[in-house]
Write an enzyme that holds these catalytic residues in place. Sequence first.
Site, mmCIF file in Angstrom:
data_model
loop_
_atom_site.group_PDB
_atom_site.id
_atom_site.type_symbol
_atom_site.label_atom_id
_atom_site.label_comp_id
_atom_site.label_asym_id
_atom_site.label_seq_id
_atom_site.Cartn_x
_atom_site.Cartn_y
_atom_site.Cartn_z
ATOM 1 N N PRO A 1 -47.157 28.465 -110.538
ATOM 2 C CA PRO A 1 -47.419 27.942 -109.187
ATOM 3 C C PRO A 1 -46.288 28.238 -108.199
ATOM 4 C CG PRO A 1 -47.919 26.288 -110.846
ATOM 5 C CD PRO A 1 -47.341 27.441 -111.570
ATOM 6 N N LEU B 1 -44.740 22.218 -109.355
ATOM 7 C CA LEU B 1 -44.405 23.590 -108.954
ATOM 8 C C LEU B 1 -43.654 24.284 -110.097
ATOM 9 C CD1 LEU B 1 -43.384 23.773 -105.192
ATOM 10 C CD2 LEU B 1 -45.409 24.644 -106.343
ATOM 11 N N HIS B 2 -44.406 24.438 -111.175
ATOM 12 C CA HIS B 2 -43.823 25.006 -112.378
ATOM 13 C C HIS B 2 -44.063 26.516 -112.357
ATOM 14 C CE1 HIS B 2 -42.769 25.270 -116.557
ATOM 15 N NE2 HIS B 2 -43.950 25.721 -116.889
ATOM 16 N N LEU B 3 -43.319 27.248 -113.170
ATOM 17 C CA LEU B 3 -43.479 28.700 -113.316
ATOM 18 C C LEU B 3 -44.434 29.399 -112.353
ATOM 19 C CD1 LEU B 3 -43.562 29.041 -117.207
ATOM 20 C CD2 LEU B 3 -41.859 30.028 -115.716
#
Lengths: 102, 578
Positions: free
Chosen positions: A22, A18-20
Amino acid sequence: MSEQVAETEVEIQNEEGLHLRPAVQFVDVANRYRSTITVSNGTMTADAKSVMEMTMLAATCGSRLKIRACGPDAADAIAALEELVAKNFALQPKPSQTQKEG
Amino acid sequence: MEIKKGIAVSPGIAIARAMVIDSKDYRIPRRSIMPSQRAQEIKRVRQAFAEAIRELDRIQSAKRIGESSIRDLFAVHMRFLRDKRFLKRITDYIDKELVTAEYAVSKILGEIAAHFEKVDDAYISERAADIYDIERRLLTHLLGKVTEEVKHLQEEVVIVAHDLSPTQTASFNKTFVKGFATERGGRTSHTAIIARSLGIPAVVALEGLMSCVTAQSLIIVDGNRGVVIIDPDEPTLEEYRTYAQQFIEFAQELDRFRDVPAVTRDGVPITLLGNVEFPDEAEVVLQKGGQGIGLYRTEFLYLYGGSEPTEEDHYEAYSQVVRVMAGRPVVIRTMDLGADKLPHPTRHPHEPNPVLGLRSIRYCLQNLPLFKTQLRAILRASTLGDVRLMFPLITTMQELRQAKMILRDVMEDLDEYAVPYNAQIPVGIMIETPSSALMAVLLAMESDFFSIGTNDLTQYTLAVDRANEFVSTMFSPAEPAVLHLIRNVVHDAAKAGIGLSVCGEMASDPEFVMLLLGMGIRELSMAPPLIPEIKKIVCSVTIEECNLLARKVATMDSQRQIKNLLRDAASRILPVEY
């Protein structure tokens, strides 16, 4: 208005977790619904409408997340979020610069 | 009420509200607020969020940002700034912990960043950098205001800071700054020098000061005893008001010496000059009875403002001072900064040991356009009065010759354009390295005057950094080695028949005045507010007793012994205040 409760469990499969982008997408989708939505990663629980809390979940690739919605559109919300995760965040949600969060 | 002990660096008493200055380079210290200020601080956070969002909107609409990764980054920042839980976490913290907006922002964002840094996943832990970015964005809005406020002060304040940079002190509206209190610094730090030259009380090296001061605190700065009192109780405040009054009366008594000539009891005239940094200090020199300017520091021109000073910037600053001094001598010292201190524009590689590195005249000799610009302006100003030129940090003959050669070049340029200047302008050097003190006999043949900079001379002779607490007790101009070098310079200057003054701190230390006179110094240059005090001493001694004292000192082998003797001598002549 009927109060629904809906729950599901998903696995994050895109490499970045769940990076940037997403995380932002996830929060944007959650914000389209009136239900209260929480996401748990292990013992930690976050408000799905808060980008701060969602990113702090530190959901990496392979994390299993429990999503729980509570409110008039709980089932729809769960379905939309499930779809987003299932498609590895490949959805192009409406450009949502103007969308209000929280 | 809270009492902090520090180092007194500039005398006097100030009682005023605190103006807290934060430096963006440091982590924001914890500062408490009163419960009644909660709403105000929370409002400041909300405003900072709103401004940051507007700023991002502007950036996004101004640039057609094509790159998706940058767009994503801004989008994340925007989402954070619009995240109500995020905002609430900060405002809750202020509410519960009673701290300033700045501290709450830096604390909460620090916590979030630390949380990311702990995660064992490169993608997630990288997020910490984004958080610091958001923090900077918010703090710029919170702190930017304060910086602006200082420029437009409307009421009397005491400046409270961790440390002050020369750029910061240069931007203050000096009419309203009544005192300085900083966590860092020593007797020769920038804050100390500025405070003394402006005659503003200052105390530095106050550990933990920032954590007990709020924006509303009332502060007493006792620059005589090195004490700062935060939110004094009524009896203390009353006591200090009386004390401040007495101090003013004492200063007024000293001011009566203004028009008295500085002559010893046995009739030897002594020249007392002022060290100045800013053009408006020239007036103070005259008010305090100074006979000229023995040291005009020009560094402020390079530190204040966004770009390198133009020839006109220089000329304006010099001509203002020269006109005010109306024919009295003005010694202009060329740029004396380290390459590491220059704010613009040359990117300079890190030096492991800047004190022994590219600084001062060395920098000028390697950056001729910058040097020549300054020399041209000084030469042009030389027609307006008694202007003298001084090169700092000269270490070798070759350096002096090089500097003078460039001066001749500049003169030829001016000749070419028929720009008038004083071709006989006296050219002198600072003696502030052991090398120049040892070779004074040679340097004197090609200099018109010497000025001994005792701070640097002591530092370089003893190889001691006074700001380094582990060795600072070794720093003393009373060390026999330092005095030996000074004696040498006095001897060589007298033999060559050139002018000699002392412009370091030693010149304005009451305990050293008799010794310097006894060693043969007849010209002292100091922070303008100290002139009356030193004049009073000069008028109360005879050269004969000073000579006797100097001879006795020359036989001693330790700085402690020397200090004791000087203190004894001073206390016999001087009033109890010292």
